[in-house]
Design an enzyme around this catalytic site. Sequence first.
Site, PDB file in Angstrom:
ATOM      1  N   SER A 252       0.854  -1.186   0.000  1.00 38.30           N
ATOM      2  CA  SER A 252       0.000   0.000   0.000  1.00 38.30           C
ATOM      3  C   SER A 252       0.883   1.226   0.000  1.00 38.30           C
ATOM      4  O   SER A 252       2.020   1.195   0.478  1.00 38.30           O
ATOM      5  CB  SER A 252      -0.890   0.017   1.232  1.00 38.30           C
ATOM      6  OG  SER A 252      -0.116   0.389   2.350  1.00 38.30           O
ATOM      7  N   LYS A 253       0.317   2.301  -0.537  1.00 41.15           N
ATOM      8  CA  LYS A 253       1.176   3.470  -0.757  1.00 41.15           C
ATOM      9  C   LYS A 253       1.628   4.146   0.531  1.00 41.15           C
ATOM     10  O   LYS A 253       2.531   4.964   0.516  1.00 41.15           O
ATOM     11  CB  LYS A 253       0.540   4.456  -1.727  1.00 41.15           C
ATOM     12  CG  LYS A 253      -0.729   5.082  -1.263  1.00 41.15           C
ATOM     13  CD  LYS A 253      -1.171   6.053  -2.333  1.00 41.15           C
ATOM     14  CE  LYS A 253      -2.542   6.581  -2.004  1.00 41.15           C
ATOM     15  NZ  LYS A 253      -3.167   7.304  -3.064  1.00 41.15           N
ATOM     16  N   ARG A 254       0.989   3.790   1.646  1.00 42.81           N
ATOM     17  CA  ARG A 254       1.437   4.370   2.905  1.00 42.81           C
ATOM     18  C   ARG A 254       2.843   3.854   3.250  1.00 42.81           C
ATOM     19  O   ARG A 254       3.645   4.526   3.860  1.00 42.81           O
ATOM     20  CB  ARG A 254       0.451   4.008   4.014  1.00 42.81           C
ATOM     21  CG  ARG A 254       0.343   5.105   5.028  1.00 42.81           C
ATOM     22  CD  ARG A 254      -0.699   4.791   6.070  1.00 42.81           C
ATOM     23  NE  ARG A 254      -2.037   4.670   5.509  1.00 42.81           N
ATOM     24  CZ  ARG A 254      -3.055   4.178   6.194  1.00 42.81           C
ATOM     25  NH1 ARG A 254      -2.880   3.729   7.414  1.00 42.81           N
ATOM     26  NH2 ARG A 254      -4.248   4.109   5.650  1.00 42.81           N
ATOM     27  N   ARG A 255       3.104   2.620   2.870  1.00 43.15           N
ATOM     28  CA  ARG A 255       4.383   2.011   3.209  1.00 43.15           C
ATOM     29  C   ARG A 255       5.396   2.159   2.083  1.00 43.15           C
ATOM     30  O   ARG A 255       6.589   2.274   2.286  1.00 43.15           O
ATOM     31  CB  ARG A 255       4.168   0.514   3.477  1.00 43.15           C
ATOM     32  CG  ARG A 255       3.137   0.229   4.550  1.00 43.15           C
ATOM     33  CD  ARG A 255       3.772   0.365   5.912  1.00 43.15           C
ATOM     34  NE  ARG A 255       4.914  -0.518   6.017  1.00 43.15           N
ATOM     35  CZ  ARG A 255       4.815  -1.805   6.302  1.00 43.15           C
ATOM     36  NH1 ARG A 255       3.647  -2.329   6.554  1.00 43.15           N
ATOM     37  NH2 ARG A 255       5.891  -2.553   6.367  1.00 43.15           N
TER      38      ARG A 255
END
Length: 502
Positions: A252-255
Amino acid sequence: MTIRTRVAPSPTGSPHLGTAYVALFNRAFAHQNDGKFVLRIEDTDKERSDSASDQAIQDALRWLGLNWDEGPDVGGPFGPYRCSERLKIYHDLIAELVSIGGAFYCFCSKERLDTVRTNQRQQGLVPKYDGHCLELSAQEIQAHLEKDAPHVIRLKVPSEGACVFQDALRGSIEIPWEQVDMQVLLKSDRYPTYHFAASVDDHLMEISHIFRGEEWLSSCPKHQLIYSYFGWEQPELIHLPLLRNPDQTKLSKRRQSTSINYFRRCGFLPEALLNYLATMGFSMPDEQEKFTREEFQEAFTPSRLSTSGPVFDLTKLSWLNGQYIRELPLTDFKGILGEWAFGEGRAEAILRLVQSRTERFDDVFVQADYLLGERATVTLESFSHKQISTEECVKVLYFSLQLLEHLKRWDSDVISEGLKQLATVIGMKVRVFLFPLFVAISGRQVSLPLFDSIELLGKDVVSARLHSAIQALGGVSKKATKRLETEWRELESEMIFEVEEN
Ligand code: GLU
């Protein structure tokens, strides 16, 4: 039979790594069998789709060398290849589906649907449509339609039994009909949903095989129903395992940024990125890790695909990229690097920013380091400031991320206007508000002009830097995220600034 495969991205954001991942397998399989690979743009979400994203997806796939035989720009015998240009086809077919009893009109209001769902949740049930409008008589439907009552068209789903379908990798899969919602097929804006458009288009475009992410497995019963109502033959399905972070969570783009443009801007070579993606869920017969697209195409066979989630590891990708870079003849290295650093007007844009701040030429590179390369690593201390706490820094970065991600025009004026307004609605002095942004973007407390820097770095790099700065500040827990999301919605409604441009 001609093998025909497709990739069908939705143009609702930055070009996703997952799109390249599935395109790669679909394309290799088609071309290995003298078939055709199709690009179809699934812009079924009228609100969220935009032409910039449509173009960016095409550019990113082309950059990777994943060009297509038929598609919106190159045309082909089964066009148009963009859903929004195929509305008449869906309207005709949905009318047919209603007349053969596979779909029905639904006039339920949002309020009624919300109440039904809330009640179901309270009873511990999975919320789904309760079949209310299935009971309407032909006269009642006619009367509603004559009044122009807003409506959708839903899929009729059997109440008993189970859907059984085949996945070439996973074998026979059974999902009880009870778990399948009476899916909306045509929305009130007369646009089809993904489920209807994809089923219709796969059939009409004579798609024979579909390689796609495993997140779509649960949608298969809906598609199978549509196929069987029409008496169509379903394409062969191959659901690829989801890409994962090193800790096995879903990428996911958070990580980790999931945008192809991010990898491009960070200086990965398309050959290396493609090579690495080909090792996700697939292994070469001799287990070799470095291979060309042609070698992959020759060796690819669905039987060497695995169902366990491959780890997308940036360190491994960087190692592989290094192998490719070291092999380049010096002139190519120079040419590709020069284009990467200064191409597309970047040289002029950077020089324009530094010239007025330069006394000696060696000042230039010191000032522009974070625009040309990765910014310095930031830590909690980097954000220490008398007038703003750690918590406030996180807030500023989080809200700025939301704002910037929703901007449809990426230029320094719009960025400046948006961020300044955000500072005002939060009730912070602009100078203080911008402090954590300077650090997150440049790695320094003082840098070249911030809004121009943001424009130059592009949305994907900026977003990755803001995410990583938030991590450096201790991250945001799930609970805090919920709180910030609610707060963001309130702030957004207070802003006169138009975030989304239409
Ligand atoms: N539009 C869907 C996506 O964005 C396509 C899913 C499919 O391949 O059926 O992933």
